[in-house]
Design an enzyme around this catalytic site. Structure first.
Site, PDB file in Angstrom:
ATOM      1  CB  SER A   1      -0.951  -0.033   1.196  1.00  0.00           C
ATOM      2  OG  SER A   1      -1.947   0.945   1.085  1.00  0.00           O
TER       3      SER A   1
ATOM      4  CG  HIS B   1      -5.699  -2.343   0.408  1.00  0.00           C
ATOM      5  ND1 HIS B   1      -4.967  -2.055  -0.723  1.00  0.00           N
ATOM      6  CD2 HIS B   1      -5.073  -1.688   1.427  1.00  0.00           C
ATOM      7  CE1 HIS B   1      -3.958  -1.263  -0.403  1.00  0.00           C
ATOM      8  NE2 HIS B   1      -4.003  -1.029   0.892  1.00  0.00           N
TER       9      HIS B   1
END
Length: 699
Positions: free
Chosen positions: A556, A671
């Site tokens: 991320s 995610h």
């Protein structure tokens, strides 16, 4: 491996402004078609890239063993079933080899403490997925706080942030016929009363921000259609999000608080009353964490002097009267090398518990409100470890806290907050042989002279010859702290094989409070990248490792960190794994939830911030012929937060330039590394094969 002299000559300067970067950035993007996530052309590209990379990694003779070990650890039935206190019972979401999607189950507190508790199944997600022909991923449950007998169960399709919510009855162990049902949306929903909800969600055109989150809050009444919901609060379209939450304390006080996120780090707070909404007087940089004795608990992340009150330092925990009739009360003010993570603050019937870190070494503390102010004490748990507040109960003083470190497997402690005592009730078995391993903390000196701490776990007899294969990670953003954590797969697949493992506590995180984070915001971000490089250089100065033996990884925002390090300092690393990353910083605001992160990264509408990313954005600064190490890039199709497109475009540009890379995209998982334990074990095994090939299987 790379020839170091050539690399040193060709390495990019961190402060250079490559003319090529501006030229590339300001021409038409040839890979913008990959931003159409599910288009046949884009998915065909993903399929081809996966086939090429999997043919390399899965064909490696080490892959099968790595996958088996990673899956065995992930699905181990002797791991701790982490508790959630609901209505005097203990609930848990459990996944293993048989229950891939998971079992939501419940037992009594006394039964829970047994080695083999007798669980009662509430909801079988595998059966539900099969019956509804869906790939349901558990996204949590919010239970009505008065009786705690009915809950809103959130389910995600394949791991997306967007979810559906359905009312579930714990007594009948079934969804409530005709009960509350909210269709798929990025949404935050909280109980107001047993018969009404406060919900922020997609209500139709003009109710979602540019970041893709809701900014309109409505009251949903039992038995009424969603179309009949009445508006309670409205933010603005250029906000990041608006989130309603209900807090209830042990004395029966209840507060519905709406947070209007103006930026990712700044918010206005209002309380919902029968007369409407009224503002709560706290700084914009604050986080609300709970309610006790009618006082809301906030962490304030900027220096604050309340009207008519005394100065309060940034990072403090503060008890606030939501009606504004009494002065704020400081619960705890951290020192210059201390921090409190707002996510690790828990409220019991009569006390506040928190994990407090001193130089990234944690301890658990108890805070009690008295007539003479807030009193504090240290709970009798192990120090110098990572402390997590697993579960607390407003109706009792029982809380559950986990303790772990790099070499200490996770243990679960039961805390009696009233007595200030704690006992260990569960311990995860060791997943790797830790004999002969040690963890040390060192300091590196960054480019501007700042001391940057890092932890390294390694064999005690490690030779100081620069030959130890070493993995290094960091995050460096959003005030997120990287604290000591036990990783069975890292220990089994890396440390047992003679490797070393490093976690760098670089700026941008929250390890030393708000100032450590704000030091690297927006155009000041180069210090984050300098900190990471300084730790790498320190490892080499200590002769622990060398560029040929140093691999780095991050996800991320940490994936962005890896991309920048690859571009700026390729001579330092032999392997780079870029996970679910941001990489195209000139377009990040237009991709998935990117607009919500302007408070962290800045905006391309600001000339100075655009100029910074023109010279720093990894996608725009790749160079043909540069001596980058072979790079692993992985992401997931279902990620609706960062999205897969930045990873795709980066890989496509590396291919165009003839640069060495491997690319893998899981078609589920949101995610993260996968939607279930098998998918996560697969991704871990692929990554470990990559690192073994690059760092251990070479001379």
């Amino acid at each position: 491996m790379r020839r170091l002299a050539l690399v040193a000559a060709l390495a990019l300067s961190a402060n250079a402004y490559p003319a090529q970067a501006q030229a590339v950035a300001e021409t038409a993007d040839p890979y913008i078609w990959l931003e159409d996530i599910y288009s046949p052309r884009a998915m065909a590209w993903v399929e081809a890239e996966n086939a090429r990379s999997l043919a390399v990694l899965k064909a490696d003779p080490q892959f099968a063993g790595f996958y088996a070990d990673a899956l065995k650890i992930a699905e181990a039935t002797d791991r701790i079933a982490m508790p959630r206190q609901i209505g005097g019972q203990i609930a848990n979401l459990w996944q293993d080899g048989t229950h891939v999607h998971g079992l939501w189950r419940i037992t009594s507190p006394a039964e829970y403490e047994k080695a083999e508790p007798a669980w009662q199944t509430l909801l079988d997600l595998d059966a539900l997925s099969a019956a509804e022909k869906a790939n349901w991923v558990w996204a949590g449950a919010d239970c009505e706080p008065t009786a705690e007998r009915r809950c809103l169960v959130a389910l995600s399709d394949g791991g997306e942030d967007a979810n559906i919510q359905r009312e579930f009855d714990l007594a009948t162990r079934s969804f409530v016929s005709g009960g509350f049902t909210l269709p798929k949306s990025k949404q935050w929903v909280s109980w107001e009363t047993p018969d009404s909800l406060i919900a922020a969600r997609d209500w139709g055109a003009g109710t979602m921000t540019a970041s893709g989150y809701p900014f309109v809050v409505k009251r949903v009444k039992r038995g009424a259609p969603l179309e009949a919901a009445s508006e309670v609060f409205r933010g603005k379209p250029d906000d990041v999000f608006v989130i309603p939450r209900t807090f209830t304390d042990g004395a029966g006080h209840s507060e519905v608080v709406i947070m209007r996120g103006i930026t990712f780090f700044e918010a206005e707070f209002v309380r919902v009353t029968p007369q409407g909404t009224t503002p709560i007087a706290v700084p914009r940089k604050s986080t609300v964490t709970g309610l006790t004795q009618g006082r809301l608990i906030f962490q304030v992340n900027e220096d604050w002097t309340p009207a008519g009150g005394q100065p309060i330092s940034a990072g403090s925990l503060v008890a606030v009267d939501p009606a504004g009739k009494a002065a704020p009360e400081v619960i705890f003010a951290p020192g210059p090398r201390q921090s409190v993570d707002a996510d690790e603050v828990a409220v019991t019937q009569g006390h506040v518990l928190a994990a407090v870190y001193d130089n990234v070494r944690g301890r658990a503390m108890r805070f009690t409100r008295t007539a003479s102010g807030w009193q504090q004490s240290v709970l009798p748990l192990p120090d110098n470890a990572a402390i997590s507040m697993v579960s607390s109960d407003r109706a009792s003083n029982t809380a559950y806290v986990s303790v772990q470190s790099y070499l200490l497997p996770t243990a679960l402690w039961k805390v009696d907050a009233a007595a200030g005592t704690a006992i260990q009730i569960k311990q995860t078995p060791a997943r790797f042989a830790a004999d002969g391993l040690v963890t040390e903390q060192f300091m590196a000196t960054s480019k501007d002279g700042t001391k940057v701490p890092y932890f390294i776990t390694h064999r005690a007899d490690m030779p100081l010859t620069g030959t130890t294969p070493t993995l290094m990670t960091a995050y460096g953003g959003f005030q997120i702290s990287y604290t000591p954590a036990y990783s069975g797969v890292t220990g089994k697949l890396w440390l047992e094989r003679g490797g070393a493992y490093v976690v760098a506590n670089i700026r941008g995180g929250g390890e030393f409070g708000p100032a450590w984070h704000e030091a690297g915001l927006k155009t000041k971000r180069q210090v984050i990248y300098d900190d990471f490089a300084a730790v790498a250089e320190d490892l080499m100065a200590r002769k622990i490792t060398s560029p040929q033996k140093l691999g780095i990884y991050g996800g991320s925002n940490g994936g962005l960190l890896m991309g920048v390090e690859l571009i700026q300092r390729p001579e330092l690393f032999g392997a780079v794994s870029i996970q679910i990353p941001l990489l195209d910083m000139l377009r990040y605001e237009k991709l998935s939830a990117g607009a919500s992160w302007v408070g962290e990264y800045g905006t391309m509408a600001n000339p100075d911030e655009k100029a910074f990313w023109l010279k720093t954005s990894p996608y725009s600064n790749l160079k043909p012929g540069a001596p980058y190490p072979e790079t692993l890039i992985w992401t997931t199709t279902k990620d609706d937060r960062v999205g897969p497109v930045q990873a795709r475009k980066f890989a496509a540009r590396m291919k165009e330039y003839g640069l060495p890379y491997l690319y893998y995209e899981s078609t589920a998982g949101g995610h993260g590394a996968g939607a279930n334990l098998k998918e996560k074990a697969m991704t871990i095994a692929l990554e470990m094969v990559y690192f073994q090939r690059r760092l251990m299987d070479t001379k």
